[in-house]
Design a protein around this motif. Structure first.
Motif, PDB file in Angstrom:
ATOM      1  N   UNK A  27     -40.702 -84.008  24.092  1.00 28.53           N
ATOM      2  CA  UNK A  27     -40.273 -84.505  22.778  1.00 28.53           C
ATOM      3  C   UNK A  27     -41.122 -83.877  21.674  1.00 28.53           C
ATOM      4  N   UNK A  28     -42.418 -83.773  21.909  1.00 29.24           N
ATOM      5  CA  UNK A  28     -43.311 -83.172  20.923  1.00 29.24           C
ATOM      6  C   UNK A  28     -42.966 -81.702  20.686  1.00 29.24           C
ATOM      7  N   UNK A  29     -42.676 -80.986  21.749  1.00 28.52           N
ATOM      8  CA  UNK A  29     -42.309 -79.567  21.625  1.00 28.52           C
ATOM      9  C   UNK A  29     -41.000 -79.423  20.867  1.00 28.52           C
ATOM     10  N   UNK A  30     -40.023 -80.276  21.202  1.00 31.03           N
ATOM     11  CA  UNK A  30     -38.724 -80.197  20.532  1.00 31.03           C
ATOM     12  C   UNK A  30     -38.802 -80.569  19.054  1.00 31.03           C
ATOM     13  N   UNK A  31     -39.734 -81.431  18.696  1.00 33.89           N
ATOM     14  CA  UNK A  31     -39.887 -81.834  17.302  1.00 33.89           C
ATOM     15  C   UNK A  31     -40.678 -80.814  16.484  1.00 33.89           C
ATOM     16  N   UNK A  32     -41.389 -79.911  17.151  1.00 33.75           N
ATOM     17  CA  UNK A  32     -42.219 -78.932  16.434  1.00 33.75           C
ATOM     18  C   UNK A  32     -41.339 -78.006  15.600  1.00 33.75           C
ATOM     19  N   UNK A  33     -41.839 -77.673  14.421  1.00 36.63           N
ATOM     20  CA  UNK A  33     -41.110 -76.760  13.531  1.00 36.63           C
ATOM     21  C   UNK A  33     -41.162 -75.344  14.093  1.00 36.63           C
ATOM     22  N   UNK A  34     -40.154 -74.528  13.808  1.00 35.51           N
ATOM     23  CA  UNK A  34     -40.159 -73.144  14.309  1.00 35.51           C
ATOM     24  C   UNK A  34     -41.365 -72.339  13.829  1.00 35.51           C
ATOM     25  N   UNK A  35     -41.941 -72.728  12.685  1.00 34.64           N
ATOM     26  CA  UNK A  35     -43.099 -71.983  12.190  1.00 34.64           C
ATOM     27  C   UNK A  35     -44.424 -72.602  12.656  1.00 34.64           C
ATOM     28  N   UNK A  36     -44.368 -73.464  13.651  1.00 34.63           N
ATOM     29  CA  UNK A  36     -45.576 -74.061  14.215  1.00 34.63           C
ATOM     30  C   UNK A  36     -46.518 -72.945  14.685  1.00 34.63           C
ATOM     31  N   UNK A  37     -47.808 -73.052  14.406  1.00 35.25           N
ATOM     32  CA  UNK A  37     -48.758 -71.987  14.786  1.00 35.25           C
ATOM     33  C   UNK A  37     -48.724 -71.616  16.263  1.00 35.25           C
ATOM     34  N   UNK A  38     -48.455 -72.572  17.127  1.00 33.23           N
ATOM     35  CA  UNK A  38     -48.404 -72.259  18.561  1.00 33.23           C
ATOM     36  C   UNK A  38     -47.312 -71.237  18.853  1.00 33.23           C
ATOM     37  N   UNK A  39     -46.142 -71.427  18.225  1.00 31.21           N
ATOM     38  CA  UNK A  39     -45.044 -70.500  18.469  1.00 31.21           C
ATOM     39  C   UNK A  39     -45.342 -69.120  17.896  1.00 31.21           C
ATOM     40  N   UNK A  40     -46.015 -69.054  16.756  1.00 28.83           N
ATOM     41  CA  UNK A  40     -46.352 -67.747  16.175  1.00 28.83           C
ATOM     42  C   UNK A  40     -47.381 -67.026  17.037  1.00 28.83           C
ATOM     43  N   UNK A  41     -48.308 -67.771  17.644  1.00 31.86           N
ATOM     44  CA  UNK A  41     -49.285 -67.147  18.544  1.00 31.86           C
ATOM     45  C   UNK A  41     -48.576 -66.595  19.774  1.00 31.86           C
ATOM     46  N   UNK A  42     -47.622 -67.357  20.302  1.00 26.77           N
ATOM     47  CA  UNK A  42     -46.879 -66.880  21.469  1.00 26.77           C
ATOM     48  C   UNK A  42     -46.109 -65.614  21.144  1.00 26.77           C
ATOM     49  N   UNK A  43     -45.540 -65.536  19.947  1.00 30.78           N
ATOM     50  CA  UNK A  43     -44.806 -64.334  19.551  1.00 30.78           C
ATOM     51  C   UNK A  43     -45.742 -63.143  19.428  1.00 30.78           C
ATOM     52  N   UNK A  44     -46.943 -63.360  18.882  1.00 30.13           N
ATOM     53  CA  UNK A  44     -47.907 -62.272  18.696  1.00 30.13           C
ATOM     54  C   UNK A  44     -48.375 -61.720  20.034  1.00 30.13           C
ATOM     55  N   UNK A  45     -48.512 -62.572  21.021  1.00 35.69           N
ATOM     56  CA  UNK A  45     -48.982 -62.122  22.332  1.00 35.69           C
ATOM     57  C   UNK A  45     -47.845 -61.643  23.216  1.00 35.69           C
ATOM     58  N   UNK A  46     -46.619 -61.687  22.704  1.00 40.31           N
ATOM     59  CA  UNK A  46     -45.483 -61.212  23.490  1.00 40.31           C
ATOM     60  C   UNK A  46     -44.988 -62.227  24.488  1.00 40.31           C
ATOM     61  N   UNK A  47     -45.430 -63.468  24.369  1.00 40.05           N
ATOM     62  CA  UNK A  47     -44.988 -64.526  25.277  1.00 40.05           C
ATOM     63  C   UNK A  47     -43.967 -65.388  24.562  1.00 40.05           C
ATOM     64  N   UNK A  48     -43.162 -66.035  25.312  1.00 43.75           N
ATOM     65  CA  UNK A  48     -42.305 -67.055  24.744  1.00 43.75           C
ATOM     66  C   UNK A  48     -42.179 -68.174  25.761  1.00 43.75           C
ATOM     67  N   UNK A  49     -41.463 -69.200  25.395  1.00 45.42           N
ATOM     68  CA  UNK A  49     -41.389 -70.368  26.261  1.00 45.42           C
ATOM     69  C   UNK A  49     -40.429 -70.172  27.428  1.00 45.42           C
ATOM     70  N   UNK A  50     -39.675 -69.087  27.424  1.00 47.00           N
ATOM     71  CA  UNK A  50     -38.727 -68.875  28.522  1.00 47.00           C
ATOM     72  C   UNK A  50     -39.443 -68.302  29.742  1.00 47.00           C
ATOM     73  N   UNK A  51     -38.769 -68.297  30.851  1.00 47.79           N
ATOM     74  CA  UNK A  51     -39.303 -67.786  32.115  1.00 47.79           C
ATOM     75  C   UNK A  51     -39.528 -66.280  32.014  1.00 47.79           C
ATOM     76  N   UNK A  52     -40.681 -65.768  32.520  1.00 47.89           N
ATOM     77  CA  UNK A  52     -40.902 -64.319  32.451  1.00 47.89           C
ATOM     78  C   UNK A  52     -39.869 -63.558  33.271  1.00 47.89           C
ATOM     79  N   UNK A  53     -39.580 -62.344  32.858  1.00 50.51           N
ATOM     80  CA  UNK A  53     -38.603 -61.510  33.554  1.00 50.51           C
ATOM     81  C   UNK A  53     -39.115 -61.180  34.956  1.00 50.51           C
ATOM     82  N   UNK A  54     -38.172 -60.971  35.874  1.00 47.84           N
ATOM     83  CA  UNK A  54     -38.541 -60.640  37.250  1.00 47.84           C
ATOM     84  C   UNK A  54     -39.378 -59.378  37.310  1.00 47.84           C
ATOM     85  N   UNK A  55     -39.078 -58.402  36.455  1.00 46.06           N
ATOM     86  CA  UNK A  55     -39.846 -57.156  36.477  1.00 46.06           C
ATOM     87  C   UNK A  55     -41.297 -57.411  36.068  1.00 46.06           C
ATOM     88  N   UNK A  56     -41.503 -58.346  35.139  1.00 39.73           N
ATOM     89  CA  UNK A  56     -42.872 -58.679  34.720  1.00 39.73           C
ATOM     90  C   UNK A  56     -43.614 -59.380  35.859  1.00 39.73           C
TER      91      UNK A  56
END
Length: 107
Positions: A27-56
């Protein structure tokens, strides 16, 4: 015994709160704004909340395998170097004895 130690009261800290449940975390994750610092850090490091690709995943697995293989090889080489060092030490001692014997014969 310190006189001051009798006058000190023991402070009782409140108990820790229970950790959040999975539902509360989601619920906390879903309520977080898209510009939440955690999400921007994940974008900068090339990570996202989805499952990593099989090749990775495969690439990381291969890196781990290479590391383990290299580590095993280094341990083997370390053992060989320790044996060679001991052999050289023994040869040096034998050489010192031989030199001393030759010097004793020439005097």
């Amino acid at each position: 015994m310190n006189i001051g130690s009798k006058n000190k009261k023991r402070v009782v800290l409140p108990s820790r709160p229970d950790p959040p449940s999975v539902d509360q975390i989601l619920e906390d994750i879903n309520r977080a704004a898209p510009n939440d610092p955690v999400f921007s850090i994940l974008e900068q490091t090339g990570q996202d909340s989805s499952r990593p690709a099989d090749s990775e995943v495969e690439s990381r697995f291969q890196q781990c395998r290479q590391y383990l293989d290299l580590n095993e090889r280094l341990q083997e080489v370390r053992g060989q170097l320790l044996k060679q060092r001991e052999d050289l030490r023994a040869a040096g001692e034998q050489l010192d004895r031989d030199v001393a014997e030759v010097q004793g014969q020439t005097l």
